[in-house]
Write a protein that holds these residues in place. Sequence first.
Motif, PDB file in Angstrom:
ATOM      1  N   PHE A   1       4.243 -29.005 -63.478  1.00 23.12           N
ATOM      2  CA  PHE A   1       5.370 -28.140 -63.125  1.00 23.12           C
ATOM      3  C   PHE A   1       5.270 -26.788 -63.827  1.00 23.12           C
ATOM      4  N   SER A   2       4.517 -26.733 -64.929  1.00 22.99           N
ATOM      5  CA  SER A   2       4.425 -25.490 -65.689  1.00 22.99           C
ATOM      6  C   SER A   2       3.503 -24.466 -65.021  1.00 22.99           C
ATOM      7  N   PHE A   3       2.765 -24.892 -63.991  1.00 18.45           N
ATOM      8  CA  PHE A   3       1.827 -23.989 -63.332  1.00 18.45           C
ATOM      9  C   PHE A   3       2.470 -23.328 -62.114  1.00 18.45           C
ATOM     10  N   ASN A   4       2.125 -22.078 -61.891  1.00 19.55           N
ATOM     11  CA  ASN A   4       2.614 -21.354 -60.721  1.00 19.55           C
ATOM     12  C   ASN A   4       1.800 -21.704 -59.470  1.00 19.55           C
ATOM     13  N   ALA A   5       0.576 -22.111 -59.679  1.00 13.32           N
ATOM     14  CA  ALA A   5      -0.281 -22.534 -58.572  1.00 13.32           C
ATOM     15  C   ALA A   5      -1.306 -23.514 -59.119  1.00 13.32           C
ATOM     16  N   MET A   6      -1.765 -24.391 -58.233  1.00 11.01           N
ATOM     17  CA  MET A   6      -2.761 -25.373 -58.660  1.00 11.01           C
ATOM     18  C   MET A   6      -3.535 -25.823 -57.439  1.00 11.01           C
ATOM     19  N   GLY A   7      -4.846 -25.946 -57.584  1.00  8.54           N
ATOM     20  CA  GLY A   7      -5.613 -26.343 -56.420  1.00  8.54           C
ATOM     21  C   GLY A   7      -7.084 -26.539 -56.706  1.00  8.54           C
ATOM     22  N   TRP A   8      -7.851 -26.493 -55.635  1.00  2.29           N
ATOM     23  CA  TRP A   8      -9.279 -26.769 -55.689  1.00  2.29           C
ATOM     24  C   TRP A   8     -10.092 -25.615 -55.106  1.00  2.29           C
ATOM     25  N   TYR A   9     -11.184 -25.295 -55.794  1.00  2.00           N
ATOM     26  CA  TYR A   9     -12.170 -24.345 -55.323  1.00  2.00           C
ATOM     27  C   TYR A   9     -13.512 -25.064 -55.272  1.00  2.00           C
ATOM     28  N   ARG A  10     -14.479 -24.457 -54.592  1.00  2.00           N
ATOM     29  CA  ARG A  10     -15.821 -25.019 -54.599  1.00  2.00           C
ATOM     30  C   ARG A  10     -16.848 -23.896 -54.611  1.00  2.00           C
TER      31      ARG A  10
ATOM     32  N   TYR B   1       1.527 -17.727 -65.018  1.00  2.00           N
ATOM     33  CA  TYR B   1       1.764 -16.305 -65.222  1.00  2.00           C
ATOM     34  C   TYR B   1       2.342 -16.034 -66.610  1.00  2.00           C
ATOM     35  N   ASN B   2       1.731 -15.061 -67.285  1.00  2.00           N
ATOM     36  CA  ASN B   2       2.234 -14.546 -68.554  1.00  2.00           C
ATOM     37  C   ASN B   2       2.816 -13.182 -68.231  1.00  2.00           C
ATOM     38  N   GLY B   3       4.095 -13.137 -67.864  1.00  3.60           N
ATOM     39  CA  GLY B   3       4.664 -11.919 -67.311  1.00  3.60           C
ATOM     40  C   GLY B   3       4.000 -11.645 -65.983  1.00  3.60           C
ATOM     41  N   PRO B   4       3.435 -10.432 -65.803  1.00  4.89           N
ATOM     42  CA  PRO B   4       2.760 -10.116 -64.543  1.00  4.89           C
ATOM     43  C   PRO B   4       1.299 -10.541 -64.512  1.00  4.89           C
ATOM     44  N   ILE B   5       0.810 -11.078 -65.619  1.00  2.67           N
ATOM     45  CA  ILE B   5      -0.620 -11.373 -65.742  1.00  2.67           C
ATOM     46  C   ILE B   5      -0.901 -12.843 -65.442  1.00  2.67           C
ATOM     47  N   PRO B   6      -1.735 -13.116 -64.426  1.00  5.45           N
ATOM     48  CA  PRO B   6      -2.081 -14.509 -64.135  1.00  5.45           C
ATOM     49  C   PRO B   6      -3.156 -15.022 -65.090  1.00  5.45           C
ATOM     50  N   LEU B   7      -2.911 -16.171 -65.667  1.00  6.83           N
ATOM     51  CA  LEU B   7      -3.905 -16.833 -66.512  1.00  6.83           C
ATOM     52  C   LEU B   7      -4.505 -17.974 -65.717  1.00  6.83           C
ATOM     53  N   ASN B   8      -5.825 -17.933 -65.538  1.00  8.68           N
ATOM     54  CA  ASN B   8      -6.515 -18.963 -64.772  1.00  8.68           C
ATOM     55  C   ASN B   8      -7.159 -19.988 -65.699  1.00  8.68           C
ATOM     56  N   TYR B   9      -6.972 -21.237 -65.364  1.00  5.79           N
ATOM     57  CA  TYR B   9      -7.596 -22.333 -66.093  1.00  5.79           C
ATOM     58  C   TYR B   9      -8.478 -23.110 -65.124  1.00  5.79           C
ATOM     59  N   TRP B  10      -9.651 -23.546 -65.627  1.00  6.05           N
ATOM     60  CA  TRP B  10     -10.614 -24.241 -64.768  1.00  6.05           C
ATOM     61  C   TRP B  10     -11.064 -25.549 -65.404  1.00  6.05           C
ATOM     62  N   GLY B  11     -11.316 -26.515 -64.556  1.00  7.66           N
ATOM     63  CA  GLY B  11     -11.953 -27.733 -65.011  1.00  7.66           C
ATOM     64  C   GLY B  11     -13.459 -27.523 -65.093  1.00  7.66           C
ATOM     65  N   GLN B  12     -14.164 -28.573 -65.494  1.00  6.97           N
ATOM     66  CA  GLN B  12     -15.608 -28.468 -65.694  1.00  6.97           C
ATOM     67  C   GLN B  12     -16.384 -28.598 -64.392  1.00  6.97           C
ATOM     68  N   GLY B  13     -15.726 -29.044 -63.336  1.00  7.36           N
ATOM     69  CA  GLY B  13     -16.376 -29.185 -62.043  1.00  7.36           C
ATOM     70  C   GLY B  13     -16.908 -30.590 -61.807  1.00  7.36           C
ATOM     71  N   THR B  14     -16.919 -30.983 -60.544  1.00 11.79           N
ATOM     72  CA  THR B  14     -17.483 -32.281 -60.164  1.00 11.79           C
ATOM     73  C   THR B  14     -18.337 -32.078 -58.912  1.00 11.79           C
ATOM     74  N   GLN B  15     -19.519 -32.639 -58.910  1.00 12.50           N
ATOM     75  CA  GLN B  15     -20.464 -32.438 -57.816  1.00 12.50           C
ATOM     76  C   GLN B  15     -20.122 -33.336 -56.639  1.00 12.50           C
ATOM     77  N   VAL B  16     -20.091 -32.735 -55.471  1.00  8.11           N
ATOM     78  CA  VAL B  16     -19.954 -33.474 -54.212  1.00  8.11           C
ATOM     79  C   VAL B  16     -21.188 -33.177 -53.373  1.00  8.11           C
ATOM     80  N   THR B  17     -21.901 -34.224 -52.988  1.00  2.62           N
ATOM     81  CA  THR B  17     -23.095 -34.076 -52.172  1.00  2.62           C
ATOM     82  C   THR B  17     -22.938 -34.902 -50.908  1.00  2.62           C
ATOM     83  N   VAL B  18     -23.052 -34.233 -49.764  1.00  2.00           N
ATOM     84  CA  VAL B  18     -22.927 -34.907 -48.470  1.00  2.00           C
ATOM     85  C   VAL B  18     -24.302 -34.890 -47.817  1.00  2.00           C
TER      86      VAL B  18
END
Length: 119
Positions: free
Chosen positions: A29-38, A100-117
């Motif tokens: 709930f503390s995050f303004n956005a949360m999701g997945w990138y690749r 968000y820290n005021g107007p500044i977005p702080l991005n946090y990232w996980g270490q990543g997980t490999q998906v191979t199809v």
Amino acid sequence: QVQLVESGGGLVQPGGSLRLSCAASGSIFSFNAMGWYRQAPGKERELVAAFRSGASTNYADSVKGRFTISRDNAKNTVYLQMNSLKPEDTAIYYCNAVKYNGPIPLNYWGQGTQVTVSS
């Protein structure tokens, strides 16, 4: 310090399914956005799916109808259900959270997980 830990990647045949999990160290709930990138080899990191401004979601056109983002607030975890996987879905998948820290977005990232199809 925010920590995001992904799990659930692996090798799957075309047409198969995987579910990725991203466990956060604090309340999501503390995050303004949360999701997945690749990020595929030789390509830029791209948005796959994300929650924004509460419950609203957005998806990359390439995954609409196949991938679903969801969350379990009690477990501070966000999921990515991936169905009908294609070879072009092969990439390292990263969990992302924005606070968000005021107007500044702080991005946090996980270490990543490999998906191979691949067959």
